[in-house]
Every structure is written in C-alpha cells, then in structure tokens.
Design a protein around this motif. Structure first.
Motif: not given
Length: 424
Positions: A28, A85, A89, A92, A96, A145, A149
């Motif tokens: 990230c 990404h 990831d 997501t 997003q 983002i 987290s």
C-alpha cells in the motif's frame, strides 16, 4: 479431509495473518508513493500551463512540453503500481475502486485537456480547476487508503502524509494563481481573493500535519519556515496579497515567483519522501518483530504441549468458574489470585488480546480525525449542491459560520448534515 482444528493452530494463524497484513501495508505504501509522484508531476504541469496561458502562449511552451513528456512516463509507472496494488491487496473496497475509476477516466481525458491548453481554447480558471480536480481525486485516494489501514502507527503516518500532500497541493495552486497574476501584468481582485483562500487552506493543513507528525517532522517543517527560500517567497506573496485591484505588476516577476514556488514545492516534496521512507522502515521493523513473535509463539506452544499430561486437557481454565465470564472471554491480565498457571494457552491469548487492544486504542484518535474529515467533506458537498458554490467557497462558508458561532468546524458541519436530515 480432517475437520479437526485446534486453538494452537488458530493462535499461530493469527500471527501469520498479522505478518501478511504488514506485508500488504508495505505494498500500500509503495502505491501511495506512486500517487505522490504523479501528483507532484501533474502539479508542475498545471503551473507550466498557467504560465503558458497567462503569456498568451508566448512563454514557457518548451518547458511545458518537457514536463508533459516526463508526466507520460510517470503516469505509466502509476498504472503499473496500481495494477500491483490491486493484485496483492484483495481488501480494496468498492469505494476505493470507484474513486480509482474516476482517476483513470481523468488520465484518459488528460490528452484532450492538454490539447485545449496548447491551442489556448480554455480559460485560466477552467484550466486550473481541471488539473486541480484530477489532483484532488488522487489526494482523496490517499485518504481512503489511510482510512482502511488497521495499523495505528501507519494510519497516523498516512494521515500526516495526507495533510502534507494537501498543504503542497494548495501551495501548488498558489503557484499557478500567482504565476497567472504576475504573467498577466496586473492584479485582478477575484484572483487575489482566491490566493488568500489558498493560503488559509495551507495553514489549516499545516497545522494538522504538525498535530499528527512526530517531533522530527515538526522540526523539519519549522526549519523550512525560517529558511531564506520561504522568506523570499513570503515577500512576493505579500506583494500579491496587498496590491490593489488592477495595480500593475512586472510580468518578469512571474519567472521569479514560479521558481521560488517550485523550490518550495521541492522542499515539501523532500519532506514527503522522508515520511514515505519512514513508513517503509517502520514496517520493516514491525515485520521483523512479528516474525520473531511467531517463532516465539510456536516454541511456547510446543513447550506447554510437551508438559501436558496425556490424560488431562492442555488447558482447563476456560471453564474455571472462579474466573468471571467477562475475564474468561476478554482475557484480562492475569490475577495472581486466579487459579490458572501463567504457562498456559490462556496467558498466550491474554498477551495477544492485549496487543490488539493496544493497537485499537492507538487507532482511536486517528479514526476520530478521519471521521471528522469525512463529516466536513459531506457538509461541504451538501453546501456546494444546495448553494451552487465551489469547494473552496463551501469550506469558507463552514469556517465563517464556525467563527461567528464560536464553534469548531466539525460541530458546524455536523449541524449542517443534521438539518438536512430533518423533515421540512
């Protein structure tokens, strides 16, 4: 296939998932780094385009062309980082992804915008607004983002970075507006007012940057503030903000202004890079610690398993009725009066639960700041729709109401949203 699964396995799995989360976070941060790079380049293109328009296409054409060439390569790097990404990831979310879709649409249509600027078929105001819209979307992605987290330290660093990038963005808009004013040869009141609002926005995000940043970052920012570069920039800024409407200016000062602002941007960019590197270093330390913790946990479980009698359960404390049920379920710290040994799975779960509780406690302040920012953004959007004003005017309205009512902006924003929900 065996369906047996033991508490030992899930304890170890929790440790492994924590390591995977830290590795995901590092990916990230790499993506956030690429977002910062493309923002930096688009800001430079915006400034060059404004100088080009202010001079009616007579100046800054070669420099602008060079920047556009560099930006095309940077955009390709951004798209590559985005693909990585999204591949790594899997968390997501739809919010997003929708924002990313808008950003990609903006890049697809950037070719047309550049063509309009080259042909001088777009006004200065529309030019700066168009570039700023793309940059604003990219900055919003950093915020999203940050909001996703689950590591408190990284979340705080991302929030610090978000406010630094916002400071740099409003400084970039100041560069563009100031370049246009100098380049046009006279002060226009509307553009001067815009400049004052941009300065106020910089001050706001600088304050938040210092609030969430550590002592080292605050010291670096304070050093920049007293540097000769910032003082020269302040002198030209004062000339622009104190001049009267239609007061003549030297067009040649546009180059000096642009150069000073660009150096200021570069200084903030350097601080931004240092913050990114700090996050990479932090994640490396956290990952090393997590892997060491995993090894310790595996050894610990092997040790208590080896000590257990074959005819007894490994750990009989879950149904120890002398322990209050809330303690059994939340695994509070060990009390010497309670009848279970420290060398047990319960004590290991206690340690793990305390680590999680500590992280959640540290996240609370960051989450509060993120939540407040969301509320303010929603209130701004409501005012923009209701009053037909732009984002800057919407924030100015909230700020003025807060000053008049002697309340915090977040309180005013929440009141605006509440009033909208009330039946008419």
């Amino acid at each position: 296939m065996s369906t047996d699964i033991s508490p030992e396995q899930t304890i170890v799995l929790a440790k492994i998932r924590h390591i995977e989360e830290l590795e995901r976070l590092d990916t990230c941060i790499q993506f956030v780094e690429s977002i910062g790079q493309i923002i930096h380049q688009v800001q430079a293109e915006r400034g060059a385009s404004c100088l080009y328009l202010a001079s009616a296409g007579k100046r800054f054409a070669p420099e602008r062309a060079d920047i556009i060439t560099q930006n095309q390569a940077t955009e390709a790097g951004f798209r590559q980082a985005l693909q990585q990404h999204l591949h790594l990831d899997l968390l997501t979310d739809a919010r997003q992804l929708t924002l990313i879709s808008w950003i990609l649409l903006g890049f697809d249509q950037l070719v047309s915008l550049r063509h309009q600027v080259t042909l001088q078929k777009i006004s200065f105001a529309d030019c700066i607004e168009s570039y700023s819209r793309l940059i604003s979307s990219l900055i919003a992605l950093i915020f999203e983002i940050s909001d996703s987290s689950v590591n408190s330290k990284i979340s705080t660093c991302l929030l610090t970075l978000y406010n630094l990038v916002q400071t740099k963005e409003f400084a970039g808009q100041e560069r563009a507006v100031g370049s246009y004013i100098f380049g046009s040869g006279s002060v226009q009141l509307a553009h001067q007012q815009r400049l004052l609002e941009l300065i106020a926005q910089q001050d706001r995000h600088t304050e938040l940057f210092c609030q969430f940043g550590n002592n080292e970052l605050r010291a670096s920012w304070n050093t920049l503030q007293v540097s000769g570069l910032f003082r020269q920039h302040q002198q030209l800024r004062t000339k622009l903000t104190t001049a009267k409407d239609q007061q003549p200016l030297k067009p040649s000062d546009a180059d000096i202004w642009f150069d000073l602002c660009s150096q200021k941007q570069a200084s903030i960019w350097q601080l931004q890079c240092e913050l990114i590197q700090k996050m990479h270093d932090m994640l490396e330390v956290l990952a090393h610690k997590a892997k060491h913790d995993l090894e310790y946990t595996q050894e610990y479980l092997q040790a208590i398993t080896a000590k257990a009698s074959p005819n007894t359960t490994l750990d009989g404390t879950f149904f120890n009725l002398s322990i209050p049920v809330e303690s059994a379920l939340s695994f509070h710290a060990h009390d010497s009066a309670q009848a279970y040994p420290m060398a047990s799975m319960i004590s290991l779960l206690q340690q793990q639960s305390r680590q999680i509780a500590d992280m959640e406690g540290e996240l609370s302040d960051t989450r509060k700041a993120l939540s407040e920012r969301k509320q303010i953004e929603r209130a701004k959007g409501l005012l923009m729709s209701r009053l037909g004003i732009d984002e800057m005017e919407a924030y100015k309205t909230l700020r003025n109401l807060a000053m008049e009512q002697k309340r915090k902006i977040i309180d005013v924003a929440e009141n605006v949203l509440t009033q909208q929900k009330l039946p008419s």
